[in-house]
Design an enzyme around this catalytic site. Structure first.
Site, PDB file in Angstrom:
ATOM      1  NE  ARG A   1       6.327   6.366   7.604  1.00  0.00           N
ATOM      2  CZ  ARG A   1       5.470   7.222   7.087  1.00  0.00           C
ATOM      3  NH1 ARG A   1       5.895   8.126   6.238  1.00  0.00           N
ATOM      4  NH2 ARG A   1       4.201   7.187   7.403  1.00  0.00           N
TER       5      ARG A   1
ATOM      6  CG  HIS B   1       1.245  -0.939  12.031  1.00  0.00           C
ATOM      7  ND1 HIS B   1       1.916   0.183  12.451  1.00  0.00           N
ATOM      8  CD2 HIS B   1       1.460  -1.027  10.702  1.00  0.00           C
ATOM      9  CE1 HIS B   1       2.514   0.748  11.409  1.00  0.00           C
ATOM     10  NE2 HIS B   1       2.261   0.012  10.334  1.00  0.00           N
TER      11      HIS B   1
ATOM     12  CG  ASP C   1       2.401   9.409   5.527  1.00  0.00           C
ATOM     13  OD1 ASP C   1       2.031   8.599   6.396  1.00  0.00           O
ATOM     14  OD2 ASP C   1       3.576   9.496   5.129  1.00  0.00           O
TER      15      ASP C   1
ATOM     16  CE  LYS D   1      -1.520  -1.429   4.090  1.00  0.00           C
ATOM     17  NZ  LYS D   1      -0.679  -2.374   4.731  1.00  0.00           N
TER      18      LYS D   1
ATOM     19  CD  GLU E   1       1.914  -6.624   8.302  1.00  0.00           C
ATOM     20  OE1 GLU E   1       1.423  -5.517   8.591  1.00  0.00           O
ATOM     21  OE2 GLU E   1       1.309  -7.686   8.469  1.00  0.00           O
ATOM     22  N   PRO E   2       7.179  -3.678   6.778  1.00  0.00           N
ATOM     23  CG  PRO E   2       9.480  -3.870   6.655  1.00  0.00           C
ATOM     24  CD  PRO E   2       8.237  -4.653   6.520  1.00  0.00           C
TER      25      PRO E   2
END
Ligand SMILES: Cc1ncc(COP(=O)(O)O)c(C=O)c1O
Length: 722
Positions: A542, A457, A588, A328, A539-540
């Protein structure tokens, strides 16, 4: 707890069978049997609220199917024997005295005859039915049955009633202790076996006219109620019901390639070498592209070597962790292919992302569908593509999965574990609270879903590695709770949240979140020797996408205004804005510095401007007609001209991914150019920082609404474009 010691996973065949019964097409079948007609009549004569939801015929079908499943599964091999025993016990001659019968049929417990569990031993309830163990005894039973010497049929009836009462009592008590959740009924395989035995044997009695059918009608609907509740919750998802998938369970295997083979990627993505990932070299490449290709719109330069370096760094610092790139964040084919070649897996959140991964020839086994709340289309995608792992954090999701027959997909329970210092927190939206874990484990167990691990997360751009430690500790707690429900968990998913910027030495800057602290927490809480089979993934998003990407956006409009003070104010219009990459400003917290690429032919700053250091207050607008589409406001910067570019380095995370084509401006089609920076280094040098870089003095985007009419008038700034 040692991995080896954990219990084997069981399947809740009962619930499968029950669901099959509940949704069976046979519902409309004519009741042929006379006895069934009578039964149906009796039910119809009952008060409406007392009527059982399911007919005996339905229940029978369900039980028959359950029995078939049992036979097929081989898990309950001793069931037939048990039933035989029950029937045998139930068929004792009326002539034998109670004591004789007891002596003959029961094995005493602990060596003494008095404590033997007689008939209940036939059901094995003393060993496994929890409450029944302490409360049932031969004496109780004897008393309950009123002594020996009865006719065989009244004996069987009474005994059946007695057992029914015992079981029901046990169920009720269990239920009370578990806030209404029928947890302990099927807590262990043995207990499940017992439940089956009880149901089946009671069914035998019902068929023989020896047991009260009401009992079966009460017992089975209790189980069914849970399923039915789930089905009700999933109303609207019926179209997702589909045939069982026949996928074998496959663990994530880390297929580490022997050697990273870049050649294929280089060819596919036409990767061009540049000297380094520094702004100077990226800018030079941008200028080449602009001039050679006559570019006039937004484009991105993506350094795949930076992706490789980031991957290697993460593996070196957290060797037990396999990264699953959060697609994503930037679903870029070059980045995904590079990571796949390195051995990474992928966190997909939707059908579209799963299909992208598959389209790139990556094995579905590398995917975790890490969206805790899936749309119908995503549920279908799990079945269609055989996605093996997905996350959940609610009962409703379990019911959805169950209704969609996704029992083959392994579940990962997402828990809430926020880092309060993270830039973006997910706790309000996702993650189960620790208090809700038993409820979720219980429901999953009852539905026969397989929970194999825990995920969390801590929040994006985490600044506190101890948040990971706390979360890992909580996950361990859930593993342990899960054990008691028969779940053998072996997957720990650390989620995302990591930052991956390059420091002055060209290394990855871990100052926001020290990886060694996370690695140590893993070793402390899940020691490797005790958890040899534990798979740890992260789940990196960025981390992999931010620094490899530079966005270049062209200035295509300019307006000069003289302010009341006599100073100049410039408005510039660039090809990218809040509906393009700068959506990251809104969603973001994107705060990116910017560099100028002058269209002077060689890209250098005009001599005079540089020498004089002339700067003007300037506002940069996005290309749409929306006056809120403002990229940065009132920032002091060198004068720009149409055709110049503004470069935004380190801006690959949640930028391109969130663009849309509002106003017919095709931001989603921004062109991409791949490079391979030979040397890793920071984006810009100190000198660049001093001279060319302009950092917005205010947050890069303050929506125009925040500017009051008064401030605007006093500034002499015109209203935005309409
Ligand atoms: C489930 C999940 N995993 C991973 C990520 C990636 O997070 P980050 O980009 O902070 O690494 C996200 C971000 O939304 C997410 O929702």
């Amino acid at each position: 707890m040692n991995d080896e010691e954990r219990p084997p996973r069981r399947q809740s065949l009962l619930t499968h069978a029950l669901l099959k019964g509940a949704v069976s097409d046979d519902d409309e079948d004519e009741v042929e049997d006379e006895e069934e007609l009578k039964q149906q009549k009796r039910i119809e004569d009952m008060d409406e609220e007392d009527q059982p939801e399911y007919s005996m015929k339905e229940i029978k079908t369900v039980l028959e199917e359950a029995a078939e499943d049992i036979e097929e599964s081989g898990i309950f091999d001793d069931l037939a024997e048990n039933i035989e025993e029950i029937v045998r016990v139930g068929s004792f001659k009326a002539s034998s005295s109670w004591d004789e019968r007891r002596e003959g049929m029961l094995s005493p417990r602990g060596g003494g005859g008095g404590g033997g569990m007689n008939i209940t031993n036939g059901f094995r309830t003393n060993a496994t039915m929890g409450h029944a163990e302490n409360e049932s005894s031969a004496d109780d039973m004897k008393e309950n049955l009123g002594g020996g010497g009865r006719s065989s049929s009244s004996f069987r009836r009474k005994r059946s009633e007695y057992l029914s009462n015992e079981v029901m009592k046990s169920l009720r008590e269990d239920r009370q202790e578990n806030n209404g959740y029928p947890t302990p009924i099927l807590v262990t395989e043995e207990q499940l076996t017992d439940a089956f035995e009880v149901i089946n044997s009671l069914e035998t009695y019902v068929e023989a006219g020896e047991a009260d059918p009401d009992f079966v009608e009460q017992f089975v609907p209790e189980e069914l109620a849970v399923i039915v509740k789930g089905l009700a919750e999933t109303a609207g998802f019926e179209e997702t019901l589909m045939d069982d998938t026949q996928q074998d369970a496959i663990d994530f295997e880390e297929a580490v390639p022997d050697e990273f083979n870049f050649e294929e990627i280089r060819k596919t993505f036409d990767v061009q070498p540049i000297s380094s990932r520094s702004m100077d070299d990226v800018r030079e490449r941008c200028l080449e592209l602009v001039n050679d290709m006559r570019l006039e719109d937004t484009f991105a330069v993506i350094d795949l070597h930076a992706v490789v370096k980031l991957y290697e760094h993460l593996k070196k610092r957290m060797p037990r962790v396999t990264p699953h790139y959060a697609v994503k964040c930037c679903p870029d084919r070059g980045i995904i292919s590079t990571l796949a070649a390195l051995g990474a897996g992928f966190d997909c959140a939707s059908q579209g992302e799963v299909e992208l991964i598959k389209e790139l020839g990556i094995d579905v086994d590398k995917i975790i569908l890490a969206h805790a709340v899936k749309r119908p289309v995503d549920l279908r995608c799990i079945a269609e593509h055989g996605v093996k792992f997905t996350t959940f954090d609610s009962e409703s999701e379990l019911h959805k999965m169950f209704a969609a027959r996704l029992n083959e997909c392994k579940l990962v329970l997402r828990i809430k574990a926020d880092d309060p210092m993270a830039k973006i927190s997910f706790g309000a939206k996702f993650g189960a609270h620790m208090d809700d874990i038993p409820k979720l484990l219980s429901t999953a167990q009852l539905l026969g879903m397989d929970i194999v691990g825990v995920s969390f997360h801590v929040g994006s751009s985490s600044r506190n590695p101890n948040a990971y430690r706390n979360a890992i500790q909580q996950a361990k707690d859930v593993f342990q709770q899960g054990y008691h429900y028969g779940f053998k968990m072996n997957l720990l998913d650390l989620g995302g949240g990591y930052t991956g910027l390059f420091d002055q030495t060209g290394n990855i800057d871990e100052s926001p979140c020290d990886f060694s602290i996370i690695a140590k927490a893993l070793d402390d809480i899940f020691p490797k020797d005790q958890w040899p089979k534990l798979k740890i993934i992260a789940e990196p998003g960025r981390y992999f996408a931010q620094s490899p990407i530079t966005i270049a956006s062209m200035v295509y409009g300019k307006r000069e205004t003289v302010k009341a003070s006599g100073d100049l104010h410039y408005d510039y219009y660039i090809t990218d804005g809040l509906y393009g990459c700068f959506n990251g400003v809104i969603y973001d917290g994107l705060e990116t510095p910017a560099y100028i690429l002058k269209s002077t032919g060689d890209g250098s700053m005009p001599e005079l401007e540089l020498r004089l250091g002339l700067q003007h207050e300037s506002t940069i607008w996005g290309p749409t007609c929306d006056s809120a589409d403002c990229v940065m406001r009132d920032t002091m910067m060198t004068e720009l001209n149409n055709g110049d570019y503004v470069l935004f380095p380190d801006s690959g995370a949640y930028t391109l991914a969130g663009s849309c084509d509002f106003n017919g401006i095709e931001a989603t089609k921004a062109r991409k150019f791949y490079v391979w920076g030979d040397r890793m280094c920071p984006t810009c040098t100190v000198e660049q920082l001093d001279s060319e870089l302009f950092l917005p003095l205010k947050p890069p985007c303050e929506l125009l609404q925040h500017i009051t009419p008064e401030t605007r008038a006093s500034d002499g700034v015109d209203a935005g474009v309409e």
